[in-house]
Scaffold this motif. Structure first.
Motif, PDB file in Angstrom:
ATOM      1  N   ASN A  79     -11.657 -14.840  -0.627  1.00  0.00           N
ATOM      2  CA  ASN A  79     -10.435 -15.179   0.112  1.00  0.00           C
ATOM      3  C   ASN A  79     -10.743 -15.702   1.516  1.00  0.00           C
ATOM      4  O   ASN A  79      -9.900 -16.312   2.156  1.00  0.00           O
ATOM      5  CB  ASN A  79      -9.499 -13.969   0.195  1.00  0.00           C
ATOM      6  CG  ASN A  79     -10.215 -12.690   0.570  1.00  0.00           C
ATOM      7  OD1 ASN A  79     -11.280 -12.372   0.044  1.00  0.00           O
ATOM      8  ND2 ASN A  79      -9.650 -11.940   1.498  1.00  0.00           N
ATOM      9  N   HIS A  80     -11.970 -15.446   2.017  1.00  0.00           N
ATOM     10  CA  HIS A  80     -12.354 -15.950   3.343  1.00  0.00           C
ATOM     11  C   HIS A  80     -13.398 -17.059   3.206  1.00  0.00           C
ATOM     12  O   HIS A  80     -14.154 -17.330   4.137  1.00  0.00           O
ATOM     13  CB  HIS A  80     -12.955 -14.820   4.189  1.00  0.00           C
ATOM     14  CG  HIS A  80     -12.018 -13.686   4.443  1.00  0.00           C
ATOM     15  ND1 HIS A  80     -10.809 -13.854   5.075  1.00  0.00           N
ATOM     16  CD2 HIS A  80     -12.091 -12.368   4.131  1.00  0.00           C
ATOM     17  CE1 HIS A  80     -10.193 -12.678   5.155  1.00  0.00           C
ATOM     18  NE2 HIS A  80     -10.942 -11.759   4.580  1.00  0.00           N
ATOM     19  N   LYS A  96     -19.624  -0.455   7.766  1.00  0.00           N
ATOM     20  CA  LYS A  96     -20.029  -0.566   6.351  1.00  0.00           C
ATOM     21  C   LYS A  96     -21.554  -0.692   6.235  1.00  0.00           C
ATOM     22  O   LYS A  96     -22.138  -0.224   5.260  1.00  0.00           O
ATOM     23  CB  LYS A  96     -19.347  -1.770   5.686  1.00  0.00           C
ATOM     24  CG  LYS A  96     -17.830  -1.597   5.542  1.00  0.00           C
ATOM     25  CD  LYS A  96     -17.181  -2.773   4.815  1.00  0.00           C
ATOM     26  CE  LYS A  96     -15.656  -2.624   4.784  1.00  0.00           C
ATOM     27  NZ  LYS A  96     -14.989  -3.770   4.167  1.00  0.00           N
ATOM     28  N   HIS A 148       0.816  -1.220   0.000  1.00  0.00           N
ATOM     29  CA  HIS A 148       0.000   0.000   0.000  1.00  0.00           C
ATOM     30  C   HIS A 148       0.853   1.276   0.000  1.00  0.00           C
ATOM     31  O   HIS A 148       0.318   2.379  -0.076  1.00  0.00           O
ATOM     32  CB  HIS A 148      -0.878   0.061   1.252  1.00  0.00           C
ATOM     33  CG  HIS A 148      -1.929  -0.997   1.338  1.00  0.00           C
ATOM     34  ND1 HIS A 148      -1.630  -2.324   1.508  1.00  0.00           N
ATOM     35  CD2 HIS A 148      -3.279  -0.926   1.290  1.00  0.00           C
ATOM     36  CE1 HIS A 148      -2.751  -3.025   1.556  1.00  0.00           C
ATOM     37  NE2 HIS A 148      -3.773  -2.210   1.416  1.00  0.00           N
ATOM     38  N   ASP A 208     -22.301  -7.770   4.971  1.00  0.00           N
ATOM     39  CA  ASP A 208     -20.974  -7.606   5.585  1.00  0.00           C
ATOM     40  C   ASP A 208     -21.160  -7.472   7.092  1.00  0.00           C
ATOM     41  O   ASP A 208     -22.083  -6.819   7.560  1.00  0.00           O
ATOM     42  CB  ASP A 208     -20.254  -6.370   5.042  1.00  0.00           C
ATOM     43  CG  ASP A 208     -18.752  -6.440   5.269  1.00  0.00           C
ATOM     44  OD1 ASP A 208     -18.024  -6.725   4.294  1.00  0.00           O
ATOM     45  OD2 ASP A 208     -18.312  -6.250   6.425  1.00  0.00           O
ATOM     46  N   LYS A 264     -18.610 -20.742   9.212  1.00  0.00           N
ATOM     47  CA  LYS A 264     -19.162 -19.891  10.269  1.00  0.00           C
ATOM     48  C   LYS A 264     -20.643 -19.564  10.088  1.00  0.00           C
ATOM     49  O   LYS A 264     -21.404 -19.532  11.046  1.00  0.00           O
ATOM     50  CB  LYS A 264     -18.345 -18.587  10.264  1.00  0.00           C
ATOM     51  CG  LYS A 264     -18.538 -17.717  11.470  1.00  0.00           C
ATOM     52  CD  LYS A 264     -17.448 -16.644  11.546  1.00  0.00           C
ATOM     53  CE  LYS A 264     -17.604 -15.582  10.489  1.00  0.00           C
ATOM     54  NZ  LYS A 264     -16.539 -14.565  10.535  1.00  0.00           N
ATOM     55  N   GLU A 304      -5.602   1.037  -3.485  1.00  0.00           N
ATOM     56  CA  GLU A 304      -4.754   0.896  -2.292  1.00  0.00           C
ATOM     57  C   GLU A 304      -3.532   0.021  -2.548  1.00  0.00           C
ATOM     58  O   GLU A 304      -2.506   0.165  -1.896  1.00  0.00           O
ATOM     59  CB  GLU A 304      -5.566   0.309  -1.131  1.00  0.00           C
ATOM     60  CG  GLU A 304      -6.617   1.272  -0.623  1.00  0.00           C
ATOM     61  CD  GLU A 304      -7.495   0.676   0.461  1.00  0.00           C
ATOM     62  OE1 GLU A 304      -7.144  -0.359   1.043  1.00  0.00           O
ATOM     63  OE2 GLU A 304      -8.556   1.268   0.720  1.00  0.00           O
ATOM     64  N   HIS A 305      -3.684  -0.932  -3.469  1.00  0.00           N
ATOM     65  CA  HIS A 305      -2.576  -1.850  -3.762  1.00  0.00           C
ATOM     66  C   HIS A 305      -1.696  -1.256  -4.861  1.00  0.00           C
ATOM     67  O   HIS A 305      -1.982  -1.413  -6.049  1.00  0.00           O
ATOM     68  CB  HIS A 305      -3.109  -3.217  -4.201  1.00  0.00           C
ATOM     69  CG  HIS A 305      -3.734  -3.991  -3.084  1.00  0.00           C
ATOM     70  ND1 HIS A 305      -4.403  -5.164  -3.255  1.00  0.00           N
ATOM     71  CD2 HIS A 305      -3.767  -3.743  -1.745  1.00  0.00           C
ATOM     72  CE1 HIS A 305      -4.827  -5.610  -2.080  1.00  0.00           C
ATOM     73  NE2 HIS A 305      -4.462  -4.754  -1.158  1.00  0.00           N
ATOM     74  N   SER A 342     -12.872  -4.604  -0.553  1.00  0.00           N
ATOM     75  CA  SER A 342     -12.291  -3.663  -1.517  1.00  0.00           C
ATOM     76  C   SER A 342     -12.374  -4.292  -2.900  1.00  0.00           C
ATOM     77  O   SER A 342     -12.653  -3.631  -3.899  1.00  0.00           O
ATOM     78  CB  SER A 342     -10.815  -3.403  -1.208  1.00  0.00           C
ATOM     79  OG  SER A 342     -10.599  -3.267   0.158  1.00  0.00           O
ATOM     80  N   LYS A 343     -12.132  -5.605  -2.924  1.00  0.00           N
ATOM     81  CA  LYS A 343     -12.145  -6.345  -4.188  1.00  0.00           C
ATOM     82  C   LYS A 343     -13.511  -6.258  -4.868  1.00  0.00           C
ATOM     83  O   LYS A 343     -13.613  -6.233  -6.085  1.00  0.00           O
ATOM     84  CB  LYS A 343     -11.778  -7.813  -3.924  1.00  0.00           C
ATOM     85  CG  LYS A 343     -10.381  -7.993  -3.380  1.00  0.00           C
ATOM     86  CD  LYS A 343     -10.052  -9.456  -3.068  1.00  0.00           C
ATOM     87  CE  LYS A 343     -10.716  -9.982  -1.833  1.00  0.00           C
ATOM     88  NZ  LYS A 343     -10.226  -9.426  -0.563  1.00  0.00           N
TER      89      LYS A 343
HETATM   90  O1  DWN Z   1      -5.046  -5.138   1.581  1.00  0.00           O
HETATM   91  C1  DWN Z   1      -6.075  -4.961   2.177  1.00  0.00           C
HETATM   92  C2  DWN Z   1      -6.690  -6.120   2.865  1.00  0.00           C
HETATM   93  C3  DWN Z   1      -5.777  -6.801   3.822  1.00  0.00           C
HETATM   94  O2  DWN Z   1      -7.861  -5.769   3.541  1.00  0.00           O
HETATM   95  C4  DWN Z   1      -6.730  -3.633   2.246  1.00  0.00           C
HETATM   96  N1  DWN Z   1      -6.400  -2.877   1.078  1.00  0.00           N
HETATM   97  C5  DWN Z   1      -8.199  -3.619   2.511  1.00  0.00           C
HETATM   98  C6  DWN Z   1      -8.774  -4.965   2.836  1.00  0.00           C
HETATM   99  O3  DWN Z   1      -9.141  -5.580   1.613  1.00  0.00           O
HETATM  100  P1  DWN Z   1     -10.556  -6.302   1.464  1.00  0.00           P
HETATM  101  O4  DWN Z   1     -11.604  -5.332   1.830  1.00  0.00           O
HETATM  102  O5  DWN Z   1     -10.634  -6.895   0.117  1.00  0.00           O
HETATM  103  O6  DWN Z   1     -10.350  -7.364   2.611  1.00  0.00           O
HETATM  104  P2  DWN Z   1     -11.089  -8.663   3.038  1.00  0.00           P
HETATM  105  O7  DWN Z   1     -10.388  -9.179   4.241  1.00  0.00           O
HETATM  106  O8  DWN Z   1     -11.265  -9.605   1.934  1.00  0.00           O
HETATM  107  O9  DWN Z   1     -12.543  -8.143   3.503  1.00  0.00           O
HETATM  108  C7  DWN Z   1     -13.471  -9.021   3.999  1.00  0.00           C
HETATM  109  C8  DWN Z   1     -14.791  -8.314   4.213  1.00  0.00           C
HETATM  110  O10 DWN Z   1     -15.791  -9.286   4.396  1.00  0.00           O
HETATM  111  C9  DWN Z   1     -14.776  -7.426   5.447  1.00  0.00           C
HETATM  112  O11 DWN Z   1     -15.511  -6.255   5.204  1.00  0.00           O
HETATM  113  C10 DWN Z   1     -15.467  -8.271   6.486  1.00  0.00           C
HETATM  114  C11 DWN Z   1     -16.384  -9.144   5.674  1.00  0.00           C
HETATM  115  N2  DWN Z   1     -16.587 -10.477   6.249  1.00  0.00           N
HETATM  116  C12 DWN Z   1     -17.897 -10.907   6.481  1.00  0.00           C
HETATM  117  O12 DWN Z   1     -18.862 -10.176   6.232  1.00  0.00           O
HETATM  118  N3  DWN Z   1     -18.057 -12.147   7.025  1.00  0.00           N
HETATM  119  C13 DWN Z   1     -15.516 -11.251   6.493  1.00  0.00           C
HETATM  120  C14 DWN Z   1     -15.685 -12.510   7.034  1.00  0.00           C
HETATM  121  C15 DWN Z   1     -14.500 -13.387   7.320  1.00  0.00           C
HETATM  122  C16 DWN Z   1     -17.022 -12.971   7.325  1.00  0.00           C
HETATM  123  O13 DWN Z   1     -17.234 -14.097   7.815  1.00  0.00           O
END
Ligand code: DWN
Ligand code: ZN
Length: 405
Positions: free
Chosen positions: A373-374, A341, A174, A336, A381, A217-218, A316-317
């Motif tokens: 990614n999650h 948010k 970043h 989310d 969960k 950001e990236h 962000s993606k």
């Molecule tokens: O590099 C970056 C990474 C580390 O985090 C930053 N530029 C910003 C951010 O990127 P992102 O927004 O793409 O990150 P995530 O970790 O993929 O965001 C996950 C989103 O999903 C969060 O807003 C939380 C949400 N979430 C959800 O609603 N339920 C996440 C999980 C694990 C869930 O169970």
């Protein structure tokens, strides 16, 4: 004659434009209805330097625009990530010759990693420019609310001394001015100290066609080859690399100021990265175009069959994915868990962000997995994915349809 761009890493004249995404809203610019009119859009161009292999944004936006008081992303939003940070600080502290090392984190966000490091006996300090610093401070963690730079490093060195461990997770990619930040890190490393950082890994981005990792950001998309060249120019030594599964594939880099110790992982990774060249990047561009078109077709098809679509994870993606689609899609909402948010709207396409509980009330037929990614954590969960009466059918990595049994 094609316009020539200068590489912001090596300053060479051979930075080639690979993908032009056109104008995009801020990836984390989740907004209120009254802000729709004044929303700003910025050019998003992704390039590759033929000289030093660094993939990067061509016209990055100033950090003050991106990492504001209202920055909505909090590291602790994923339990798996919190465990990941725990493991990271554990191995950093374990490797340190000191029982109570001094540990500095650049870009500490809500203090998820520092909290764990402190519990393991480290003396910690964080640096964080966005409003998330307040959450870390509420946990009693010392945080400097600032953007890390060599000037700040100088004052930290004068007032607080040197550091045995410096960590930066999803931070270095970043950074606007990499040279200045690396100069600052070098200045702060104690004798025998280690700098450990991790970021999304370019070969994984290419392998998964994860074009949605490309956003404002990236600014950098690291490979071991490009990082090794960069660090060498700064008199820093990359001694070990460790692949990580988080964020769709990341790499952990272990860096020291000087010394001879180096394991074979760096050489091996560089050898395996030989395939990364401009041709492979152009292929990634073609794959990205196909991936976006397939996603559009798959969602169009679901809509034709009368199925309602919801997004899962206002990442962000997701801003990249939804703004890259050719046609606007009637997506009902994006769920989310982040309270900051919820109640707001997604950047550019203005889809409402709601709690995941909403999925339980509606007849949503298709889930667009924006936090792919999650995925494992979410499936495990959120009970909605395990209901006996419904079965998830995957059209692709990002699109799942619920089929009533
Ligand atoms: O590099 C970056 C990474 C580390 O985090 C930053 N530029 C910003 C951010 O990127 P992102 O927004 O793409 O990150 P995530 O970790 O993929 O965001 C996950 C989103 O999903 C969060 O807003 C939380 C949400 N979430 C959800 O609603 N339920 C996440 C999980 C694990 C869930 O169970
Ligand atoms: Zn370069």
């Amino acid at each position: 004659m094609a316009f020539r761009y200068r590489c912001r890493a090596c300053n060479g004249p051979n930075l080639k434009k690979v993908i032009d995404f056109g104008k995009m809203p801020l990836a984390n610019g989740f907004l209120a209805e009254e802000e729709f009119e004044s929303e700003k859009f910025y050019p998003l161009e992704f390039g590759f330097c033929v000289d030093c292999s660094m993939a990067q944004l061509i016209n990055p936006i100033a950090p003050s625009v991106l990492f504001t008081e209202n920055y909505p992303f909090v590291s602790s939003s994923s339990g798996r990530m919190v465990n990941h940070f725990d493991e990271l600080v554990d191995s950093a502290i374990h490797e340190s010759p000191k029982s109570s090392p001094r540990l500095l984190e650049i870009g500490c966000n809500d203090g998820a990693a520092l909290e764990r490091a402190r519990a393991k006996g480290a003396m910690v300090l964080g640096i964080e420019p966005s409003g998330t610093a307040k959450i870390a401070k509420e946990k009693g963690i010392g945080v400097l609310e600032a953007t890390f730079a060599s000037l700040l490093a100088k004052s930290i060195r004068q007032t607080q001394g040197l550091w045995d461990i410096i960590i930066a997770t999803n931070t270095l990619c970043h950074v606007h001015d990499l040279d200045d930040v690396l100069f600052g890190i070098k200045m702060l490393l104690a004798e025998g100290g280690v700098f450990i950082f991790e970021d999304p890994y370019l070969p994984d981005i290419l392998r998964l066609t994860a074009y949605d990792q490309i956003y404002d950001e990236h600014k950098w998309y690291f490979s071991v080859t490009s990082v090794n060249r960069l660090l060498t120019r700064h008199g820093l030594k990359l001694v070990m690399v460790e692949p990580q599964t988080v964020h769709g594939g990341s790499m952990r880099y272990w860096v020291i100021n000087e010394g001879e110790k180096r394991d074979d992982s760096v050489r091996q990774a560089i050898e395996q990265e030989q395939f990364i060249d401009l041709e492979r990047l152009y292929e990634f561009k073609r794959e990205t175009i196909v991936e976006i078109r397939n996603l559009q077709d798959s969602l169009d098809e679901s809509l034709k069959r009368g199925r309602k679509i919801a997004g899962y994870g206002a990442t962000s993606k997701s801003t990249v994915i939804l703004n890259a689609l050719e046609r606007w899609l009637p997506i009902q909402y994006i769920t989310d868990t982040t309270p900051q948010k919820q109640g707001r709207f997604s950047p550019g396409v203005h889809i409402p962000i709601v709690s995941p509980d909403k999925l339980r009330e509606d007849d949503i037929g298709v889930v667009l997995m924006l936090a792919w990614n999650h995925f494992d954590e979410i499936i495990e969960k959120d009970p909605i994915f395990n209901e006996r009466s419904r079965k998830l059918l995957f059209h692709s990595r990002r699109v799942a349809e619920w089929v009533t049994r």
